[in-house]
Design an enzyme around this catalytic site. Structure first.
Site, PDB file in Angstrom:
ATOM      1  N   ASP A 287      -0.268  27.424  39.644  1.00  0.00           N
ATOM      2  CA  ASP A 287      -1.330  26.403  39.611  1.00  0.00           C
ATOM      3  C   ASP A 287      -0.976  25.187  40.463  1.00  0.00           C
ATOM      4  OD1 ASP A 287      -2.956  27.828  37.800  1.00  0.00           O
ATOM      5  OD2 ASP A 287      -1.772  27.101  36.106  1.00  0.00           O
TER       6      ASP A 287
ATOM      7  N   ARG B  31       6.182  17.393  27.778  1.00  0.00           N
ATOM      8  CA  ARG B  31       5.082  16.753  28.513  1.00  0.00           C
ATOM      9  C   ARG B  31       5.139  15.232  28.452  1.00  0.00           C
ATOM     10  NH1 ARG B  31       5.857  20.808  30.017  1.00  0.00           N
ATOM     11  NH2 ARG B  31       4.534  22.566  30.534  1.00  0.00           N
TER      12      ARG B  31
ATOM     13  N   ASP C 292      -1.659  21.517  27.222  1.00  0.00           N
ATOM     14  CA  ASP C 292      -0.867  20.662  28.092  1.00  0.00           C
ATOM     15  C   ASP C 292      -1.706  19.598  28.803  1.00  0.00           C
ATOM     16  OD1 ASP C 292       1.551  21.719  27.389  1.00  0.00           O
ATOM     17  OD2 ASP C 292       1.555  23.229  28.980  1.00  0.00           O
TER      18      ASP C 292
HETATM   19  N1  ARG Z   1       1.348  27.240  23.616  1.00  0.00           N
HETATM   20  C1  ARG Z   1       2.448  26.412  23.941  1.00  0.00           C
HETATM   21  C2  ARG Z   1       2.097  24.958  23.816  1.00  0.00           C
HETATM   22  O1  ARG Z   1       0.955  24.641  23.811  1.00  0.00           O
HETATM   23  C3  ARG Z   1       3.101  26.756  25.232  1.00  0.00           C
HETATM   24  C4  ARG Z   1       2.320  26.496  26.472  1.00  0.00           C
HETATM   25  C5  ARG Z   1       3.050  27.053  27.615  1.00  0.00           C
HETATM   26  N2  ARG Z   1       2.493  26.686  28.854  1.00  0.00           N
HETATM   27  C6  ARG Z   1       2.516  27.497  29.928  1.00  0.00           C
HETATM   28  N3  ARG Z   1       2.110  27.012  31.047  1.00  0.00           N
HETATM   29  N4  ARG Z   1       2.906  28.735  29.865  1.00  0.00           N
HETATM   30  O2  ARG Z   1       2.956  24.123  23.690  1.00  0.00           O
END
Ligand code: ARG
Length: 427
Positions: A22, A102, A131
């Site tokens: 991305d 984050r 995220d």
């Molecule tokens: N579901 C998890 C969270 O919201 C992990 C997200 C992982 N992100 C990724 N780009 N694979 O914290």
């Protein structure tokens, strides 16, 4: 009057760059579609990727500058540690390695944006995930005037489209149609999504795992680790004083070798979607178990039980992107106040995918062998139990007697007295 010879400066955008699909596509897209000067910032929170290579790729794709900030130590000390003290596990299983990284990334991005004079921060999170919320809410809390861009929400490309776009534009990317996984790592956990994993029935292929061995490949002999805590903070491993970051890294290796810390769950995202998530978190699994166990030995029952309710709130709040919120600050203060006596050593046995606490000791222990023993030296006053039980059970006894009296008074036989009949006066 503007001098036409003077070229107008392009707007400068700071892009949170992971090196993944991305954000790699985003550099190109922001350059082309928005004519922006894209500066990338990659925050190192313990990813196993080659971040120098990511930096080179960012430049090759079109970033005017590319920075990597090593924030591993700060991540361990200021983000993992509070979460560990709170035994934070979202929905009881996920140690929040992505969620706690984050806010730190945002803190670093905001610092850099101010230093470089950028008024916009961009991120590569999709419009379906958590995220994006964590990024943007953290930016709103730390730099309320900062502009935010989320190219992946605008360009309406599927993951396959993005892979195509990357190919068509010569963008080097770490995924292929055969290995289409989205992987997010911090030293606290590794998250794997996409591809075949989106079918909740499908067992994850062994190839997705990077930190843990499958049970079939783990040693037959168990291994023991001893973790020393001072006031809730891990300070030693097997008797050797170590920085928290180094303890986590070492445990990821040792426990991962025994297949500890694989997590496969259906998770409730903040944006209302259920998703199938795979995690590897060997170090976090061992440390949280050890920390919880030590608390069991040193915290009084009421505090321990109350703290568990706080832990749940804490995990939700962090998952939901509210790291920089007044409630989080207040909960941290509560949690910290519970850690004064969380000092001691916990022994954990690692074997065939499991991490089991098999011993603990603490100078602040509330465990009294004299009170708990069934052998000689018992100091518990058994006769006191009789009076205690009389008082403890009294309300139940009174209730039972009252029900029986009502049942009999209403002409119902004793055999049927278990059927609850409202009494005449309460009708
Ligand atoms: N579901 C998890 C969270 O919201 C992990 C997200 C992982 N992100 C990724 N780009 N694979 O914290």
């Amino acid at each position: 009057m503007e001098n036409p010879a003077q070229k107008k400066e392009k707007p400068k955008i700071l892009l949170a760059y992971s090196g993944g699909l991305d954000t790699s596509v985003a550099i190109h897209w922001l350059n082309q579609m928005h004519g922006c000067d894209v500066v990338t910032v990659t925050v190192d929170v313990g990813q196993t990727d080659d971040l120098k290579d990511a930096m080179r790729r960012a430049r090759a794709i079109g970033a005017s500058r590319a920075w990597v900030i090593d924030a591993k130590k700060e991540f361990a000390e200021s983000y993992v540690l509070p979460a560990l003290k709170a035994n934070a596990l979202y929905e009881g299983s996920y140690p929040l390695g992505t969620a706690i990284a984050r806010p730190l990334m945002v803190a670093k991005l905001v610092e850099m944006a101010k230093r470089l004079g950028a008024d916009t921060i961009a991120h590569g999170c999709t419009g379906k995930g958590n995220d994006q919320v964590r990024f943007e809410v953290s930016i709103m809390a730390l730099a309320p005037d900062m502009k935010i861009m989320a190219p992946t929400r605008e360009w309406k490309m599927s993951r396959e489209d993005e892979i195509e776009y990357a190919k068509a534009n010569g963008i080097p990317i770490p995924v292929t149609v055969d290995a289409p996984y989205s992987i997010d790592e911090s030293v606290w956990s590794r998250a794997i999504e996409c591809g075949v994993l989106e079918d909740p029935w499908e067992e994850p292929p062994e190839s997705i795992y990077g930190w843990t061995k499958g049970v079939g490949a783990t040693p037959d002999k168990p291994e023991y680790v001893e973790i020393g805590f001072v006031e809730g903070k891990p300070v030693s491993l097997n008797g050797v004083q170590m920085e928290l970051l180094d303890i986590i890294v070492a445990l990821n290796e040792v426990a991962g070798n025994h297949g500890v810390g694989r997590i496969d769950i259906i998770e409730n995202r903040l944006v209302g979607i259920k998703s199938r998530e795979i995690y590897e978190a060997p170090g976090a699994t061992v440390l949280i178990k050890a920390h919880q166990d030590l608390e069991g030995m040193v915290l009084p029952k009421d505090l321990l039980h109350y703290k568990k309710t706080v832990e749940q709130h804490y995990a939700d709040l962090v998952y939901n992107g509210l790291w920089f919120s007044p409630l989080k600050t207040a909960l941290d203060a509560f949690v910290d106040s519970t850690q004064e006596n969380v000092t001691g050593t916990v022994k954990v046995k690692l074997h065939k995918g499991s991490a089991v606490v098999v011993g603990r000791e603490s100078p602040c222990s509330l465990y009294s062998a004299a009170l708990s023993t069934y052998d000689k030296g018992d100091a518990f006053d058994h006769s006191a139990a009789k009076g205690f039980i009389y008082v403890w059970g009294l309300p139940l006894k009174v209730g039972a007697l009252a029900r029986a009296a009502r049942a009999n008074g209403n002409g119902v036989s004793n055999d049927s007295a278990v059927i609850e009949e409202p009494c005449a006066t309460c009708k």
